[in-house]
Design a protein around this motif. Structure first.
Motif, short mmCIF file in Angstrom:
data_model
loop_
_atom_site.label_atom_id
_atom_site.label_comp_id
_atom_site.label_asym_id
_atom_site.label_seq_id
_atom_site.Cartn_x
_atom_site.Cartn_y
_atom_site.Cartn_z
N THR A 213 0.88 -1.17 -0.13
CA THR A 213 -0.11 -0.09 0.01
C THR A 213 0.87 1.31 -0.02
N GLY A 214 0.05 2.34 -0.38
CA GLY A 214 0.92 3.62 -0.38
C GLY A 214 2.17 3.76 -1.35
N PHE A 215 2.07 2.93 -2.69
CA PHE A 215 3.22 3.27 -3.70
C PHE A 215 2.87 4.31 -4.46
N ALA B 238 3.47 -1.47 4.23
CA ALA B 238 3.36 -0.04 3.44
C ALA B 238 4.44 0.23 2.88
N TYR B 239 4.51 1.21 1.78
CA TYR B 239 5.62 1.43 1.01
C TYR B 239 6.65 2.14 1.57
N PRO C 121 1.73 10.74 2.51
CA PRO C 121 2.34 10.72 3.82
C PRO C 121 2.17 9.12 4.63
N GLU C 122 3.33 9.17 5.52
CA GLU C 122 3.17 7.82 6.28
C GLU C 122 2.20 7.50 6.84
N GLN D 286 0.05 4.08 6.47
CA GLN D 286 -0.39 3.05 7.69
C GLN D 286 -1.83 2.81 7.54
N ARG D 287 -2.67 3.99 7.40
CA ARG D 287 -4.15 4.03 7.42
C ARG D 287 -4.57 2.75 6.48
#
Length: 437
Positions: free
Chosen positions: A299-301, A328-329, A346-347, A351-352
């Motif tokens: 996630t988050g890429f 998380a990426y 955003p980190e 994470q969310r």
């Protein structure tokens, strides 16, 4: 004061790293040393740390371990401090400057130089072959590494930068290793590689995973074979025929899919799109009825907006993976993504998103496990804890997948196969009793 002729080996990271540590232990024993693995209180004449350099948390763990051992060395409680493995392969020059307490550095592949430089305490003994190892897993179960490296160069992954190009181990060598391990009591083989799908292409000019697994399944004493880390692009479909035909090849496949949204898959350089992924999953389930699929998602890429993330959420909900992990990426030095894409999510949001899909997966895992209540499953016993036995079905890999708790352990021992009626289900555990008829 450290113990002469004792060498402590501390292994960090993945099961592929663990096999390197097991081979190191065997070579040390062949030279007459007392070789210990992951001791809680290292006190060796030498302490060897086999590091991991895959993601930020693993790097941090490796560095902290080295620092802690450096303090033991300063206190005279250990002798020389040796570092090897993925982290030192990638960052050796920087680490030498930052961690002067380390006596000698090796990378991932040159650690055998450490062996050759050690005084031989047992010159008369027959030296073990390079592939031989001292198992650190339960004696009935072993990991089996069939190749090194990777040619895929996904945008987020540093593995090819560390391990180099994909290199298959010859089938005959793998067969010899399996026969040796069977002779020592191993019944379960967890096949691992960075990219199972490419096995054989470099040696034989074609994908050879199906041939390898078919031949390993022929070896008497091999009870379970389980496959880890297939790649979805150019997936070797003939392995499904072997899995469906051979009783001792588990109906289990670990295939890291990472994402389902086409824009994200393109940014990731995965060489596969959504439609191909969905058709592959459909074909796998069609050709191997009852198969359990394990996957990993990221996630988050870069490029994963709200729309792309919701596409991933729907993918998780509809596919109902039997086993799933997610990360998380985090940007890795020198990868394509680090050089060419902007890490602008955003980190906290990464994470969310990770937490959201893992909550969904927990509900799915419970739903699927509840369907097993009332069934009778073949279970391999891993350990005994008090009055309970803890084991796994063919659908569960060691350390990462659910376990089966058996409430009456009398007469059972690790390495036993027993039939268990499943009585209770939880998201990541099953509970049952042995069926003796």
């Amino acid at each position: 004061m450290f113990k002469k002729n004792t060498i402590d080996v501390i292994s960090l990271g993945c099961s592929k790293n663990l096999i390197d540590s097991e081979r190191l232990l065997k070579q040390l024993e062949g030279k007459g040393y007392c070789a210990r693995h992951d001791s809680e209180a290292p006190e060796g004449e030498y302490v060897v740390v086999n590091t991991c350099g895959f993601i930020a948390d693993a790097k941090e763990e490796s560095i902290n371990t080295i620092i802690e051992l450096g303090q033991l060395k300063e206190e005279g409680r250990i002798g020389k401090l040796i570092v090897m493995g993925c982290l030192s392969q990638r960052y050796m020059e920087e680490l030498k400057e930052a961690l002067p307490e380390v006596d000698v550095w090796y990378g991932k592949f040159d650690w055998k130089d450490f062996i050759s430089g050690l005084p031989d305490r047992n010159a008369e003994s027959e030296k073990p072959a390079g592939w031989e190892r001292t198992l650190t897993t339960p004696p009935h179960s072993a990991y089996l590494k069939i190749s090194e490296g990777c040619n895929r160069f996904c945008a987020f992954c540093a593995i090819p930068l560390i391990t180099g190009r994909h290199t298959s181990h010859p089938i005959e060598e793998i067969e010899e290793e399996v026969r040796t391990l069977v002779g020592k009591g191993v019944k379960e083989f967890n096949i691992i590689a960075q990219d199972l799908s490419s096995y054989g292409t470099d040696l034989y000019g074609q994908q050879s995973l199906a041939e390898l697994i078919d031949r390993l399944a022929d070896i008497e004493g091999v009870e379970w074979i389980r496959l880890h880390y297939a790649y979805p692009a150019d997936f070797p479909m003939d392995i499904l025929d072997v899995m469906a035909r051979r009783d001792n090849v588990c109906n289990y496949l670990d295939i890291a899919l990472q994402h389902i949204s086409d824009p994200v898959l393109t940014n990731m350089r995965r060489h596969v799109d959504k439609g191909q992924t969905l058709r592959l999953l459909e074909e796998i389930r069609k050709r191997v009825p009852g198969i359990r699929i394990r996957t990993t998602l990221l996630t988050g890429f870069p490029g994963e907006g709200d729309k792309e993330f919701q596409e991933l959420v729907e993918f998780v909900k509809t596919q109902k993976f039997d086993r799933m992990g997610a990360f998380a990426y985090s940007e890795e030095d020198d990868t394509f993504a680090a050089k060419n894409l902007t890490d602008d999510i955003p980190e906290e949001e990464k994470q969310r998103r990770l937490d959201e899909i893992m909550r969904i997966q927990e509900d799915i895992a419970l739903e699927l496990n509840e369907k097993m209540v009332g069934t009778v499953e073949k279970v391999l016993i891993d350990r005994i804890e008090g009055e309970q036995a803890i084991g796994r079905t063919q659908y569960d890999s060691p350390e990462v997948d659910p376990e089966v708790i058996i409430n009456e352990a009398e007469g059972l021992k690790p390495g036993d196969f027993v039939n268990v009626r499943i009585e209770k289900a939880y998201p990541f555990e099953l509970e049952g009793r042995v069926v003796y008829n």
